[in-house]
Motif scaffolding. Structure first.
Motif, PDB file in Angstrom:
ATOM      1  N   THR A 105      57.708  25.774  35.156  1.00  0.00           N
ATOM      2  CA  THR A 105      56.307  25.770  34.816  1.00  0.00           C
ATOM      3  C   THR A 105      55.550  27.141  34.691  1.00  0.00           C
ATOM      4  OG1 THR A 105      55.666  26.468  37.145  1.00  0.00           O
ATOM      5  CG2 THR A 105      56.279  24.178  36.931  1.00  0.00           C
TER       6      THR A 105
ATOM      7  N   ALA B  63      62.266  21.940  36.490  1.00  0.00           N
ATOM      8  CA  ALA B  63      61.485  22.191  35.481  1.00  0.00           C
ATOM      9  C   ALA B  63      60.844  23.625  35.516  1.00  0.00           C
ATOM     10  CB  ALA B  63      60.550  21.298  34.758  1.00  0.00           C
TER      11      ALA B  63
ATOM     12  N   GLU C  68      58.118  17.211  23.311  1.00  0.00           N
ATOM     13  CA  GLU C  68      57.632  16.434  24.620  1.00  0.00           C
ATOM     14  C   GLU C  68      58.373  15.353  24.938  1.00  0.00           C
ATOM     15  OE1 GLU C  68      53.765  14.978  27.133  1.00  0.00           O
ATOM     16  OE2 GLU C  68      53.590  15.622  24.948  1.00  0.00           O
TER      17      GLU C  68
ATOM     18  N   PRO D  73      58.939  18.334  38.909  1.00  0.00           N
ATOM     19  CA  PRO D  73      58.444  17.189  38.180  1.00  0.00           C
ATOM     20  C   PRO D  73      58.650  15.903  39.123  1.00  0.00           C
ATOM     21  CG  PRO D  73      59.435  18.480  36.561  1.00  0.00           C
ATOM     22  CD  PRO D  73      59.925  19.041  37.878  1.00  0.00           C
TER      23      PRO D  73
ATOM     24  N   ALA E 174      57.474  22.025  32.329  1.00  0.00           N
ATOM     25  CA  ALA E 174      56.683  20.942  32.930  1.00  0.00           C
ATOM     26  C   ALA E 174      55.142  21.681  32.955  1.00  0.00           C
ATOM     27  CB  ALA E 174      56.975  20.372  34.211  1.00  0.00           C
TER      28      ALA E 174
ATOM     29  N   ARG F 151      58.323  10.795  29.905  1.00  0.00           N
ATOM     30  CA  ARG F 151      58.616  10.689  31.072  1.00  0.00           C
ATOM     31  C   ARG F 151      59.266   9.095  31.381  1.00  0.00           C
ATOM     32  NH1 ARG F 151      57.927  14.768  35.047  1.00  0.00           N
ATOM     33  NH2 ARG F 151      56.576  16.272  34.600  1.00  0.00           N
TER      34      ARG F 151
ATOM     35  N   HIS G 165      52.847  16.896  32.075  1.00  0.00           N
ATOM     36  CA  HIS G 165      53.601  16.518  30.774  1.00  0.00           C
ATOM     37  C   HIS G 165      54.787  17.534  30.933  1.00  0.00           C
ATOM     38  CE1 HIS G 165      50.541  15.126  27.926  1.00  0.00           C
ATOM     39  NE2 HIS G 165      49.709  15.623  28.891  1.00  0.00           N
ATOM     40  N   LEU G 166      55.868  16.834  30.367  1.00  0.00           N
ATOM     41  CA  LEU G 166      57.430  17.451  30.600  1.00  0.00           C
ATOM     42  C   LEU G 166      57.955  17.803  29.234  1.00  0.00           C
ATOM     43  CD1 LEU G 166      59.868  18.253  32.301  1.00  0.00           C
ATOM     44  CD2 LEU G 166      60.341  15.934  31.804  1.00  0.00           C
TER      45      LEU G 166
ATOM     46  N   THR H 140      52.078  24.443  24.716  1.00  0.00           N
ATOM     47  CA  THR H 140      52.128  23.525  25.604  1.00  0.00           C
ATOM     48  C   THR H 140      50.855  23.317  25.898  1.00  0.00           C
ATOM     49  OG1 THR H 140      52.436  24.579  27.431  1.00  0.00           O
ATOM     50  CG2 THR H 140      54.639  23.655  26.550  1.00  0.00           C
TER      51      THR H 140
ATOM     52  N   PHE I 192      64.149  22.792  30.545  1.00  0.00           N
ATOM     53  CA  PHE I 192      62.894  21.846  30.945  1.00  0.00           C
ATOM     54  C   PHE I 192      61.604  22.778  31.296  1.00  0.00           C
ATOM     55  CE2 PHE I 192      66.259  18.934  32.127  1.00  0.00           C
ATOM     56  CZ  PHE I 192      66.300  18.043  31.048  1.00  0.00           C
TER      57      PHE I 192
END
Length: 264
Positions: free
Chosen positions: A131, A129, A115, A4, A44, A118, A48-49, A253, A42
């Motif tokens: 993914t 993070a 969420e 991220p 991502a 950020r 969005h994180l 997500t 985390f």
């Protein structure tokens, strides 16, 4: 796959494996009252994180566990890991839950995501993070004798100076890719305790195509599994744990459909 935007770019690297900086400690609160400790990681997707953890960290009707906010620990310096801060996030807005949870054909899924704004993160934040690229989708890529790790905070235990989790070694205890007992879970064989709920279940990426976080994400640790009829005096605990398949994160997500807003 790049981390991220808040993560320092290569060639700068942390003094520890990035896995330790992808798995923050999670504390639950009701107002100012501290309730429980848990684990999370985390995740991502696009811009969005999210914080991923067990659903029962956010709410557990059976035990009347109903926090209204959580606090995670963030690192503020890539080299000096003693520089940390707590970051608080509400669980409700106007009485509506902010986290996302889901169901499948077997019922409720003990995984949830919240969420992270950020823009609200401290500008010095250092995090890594997972993914979608980290999620194992080819079940044949996970051999039955694979060595797994669970990164978390058992009983809240951790390196309190550097605010880092511990790694527990585990093994696959049910065929990976098969829904154990018809639910979206598989079993792991390893020591686990309260407080490690929500931890990522990972294996080292043999071909580090996942970049700066060279791990494959298999699941989300949920709970220990035991027999209800076990003789507490004569029989040892099974030592088995349930983990939800990580691909549920792809559902949780997903961007909201046109015309929709808020948590799923």
């Amino acid at each position: 796959m790049n981390p991220p935007p808040k993560t320092p770019a290569a060639p700068v690297s942390p003094p520890v494996d990035p896995l330790f900086l992808a798995t923050p400690k999670v504390g639950t609160f009701l107002g100012e009252q501290s309730l429980t400790n848990a684990s999370g990681f985390f995740f991502a997707r696009d811009e969005h994180l999210f914080l991923a953890t067990s659903r029962h960290v956010f709410i557990d009707e059976g035990s009347e566990h109903r926090p209204d906010r959580i606090e995670i620990t963030l690192h503020l310096d890539l080299q000096d890991l003693t520089r940390c801060t707590g970051f608080s996030m509400p669980l409700y807005a106007d009485g509506t839950a902010l986290w996302r949870q889901g169901q499948d054909s077997g019922g409720d899924i003990d995984v949830a995501v919240l969420e992270i704004d950020r823009e609200a993160l401290p500008k010095e934040s250092v995090l890594f993070a997972f993914t979608p690229a980290h999620i194992v989708r080819d079940f044949d890529a996970v051999p039955v004798d694979a060595t797994l790790f669970i990164a978390g905070f058992p009983l809240g235990f951790h390196d309190e100076v550097h605010q880092l989790p511990v790694l527990r070694r585990a093994a696959i205890a049910s065929p990976f890719g098969i829904r154990f007992q018809g639910q979206g879970t598989f079993l792991t064989d390893g020591r686990a305790h309260r407080g490690i709920s929500g931890a990522p279940v990972v294996m080292r990426d043999p071909v580090p195509a996942t970049g700066v976080l060279p791990w494959r994400l298999l699941g989300v640790h949920s709970s220990r599994l035991d027999m209800g009829n076990r003789d507490q005096a004569l029989d040892e605990s099974l030592g088995l744990n349930c983990a939800w398949y990580a691909d549920i994160l792809l559902t949780l997500t997903e961007p909201p459909a046109a015309g929709q807003s808020g948590p799923a």
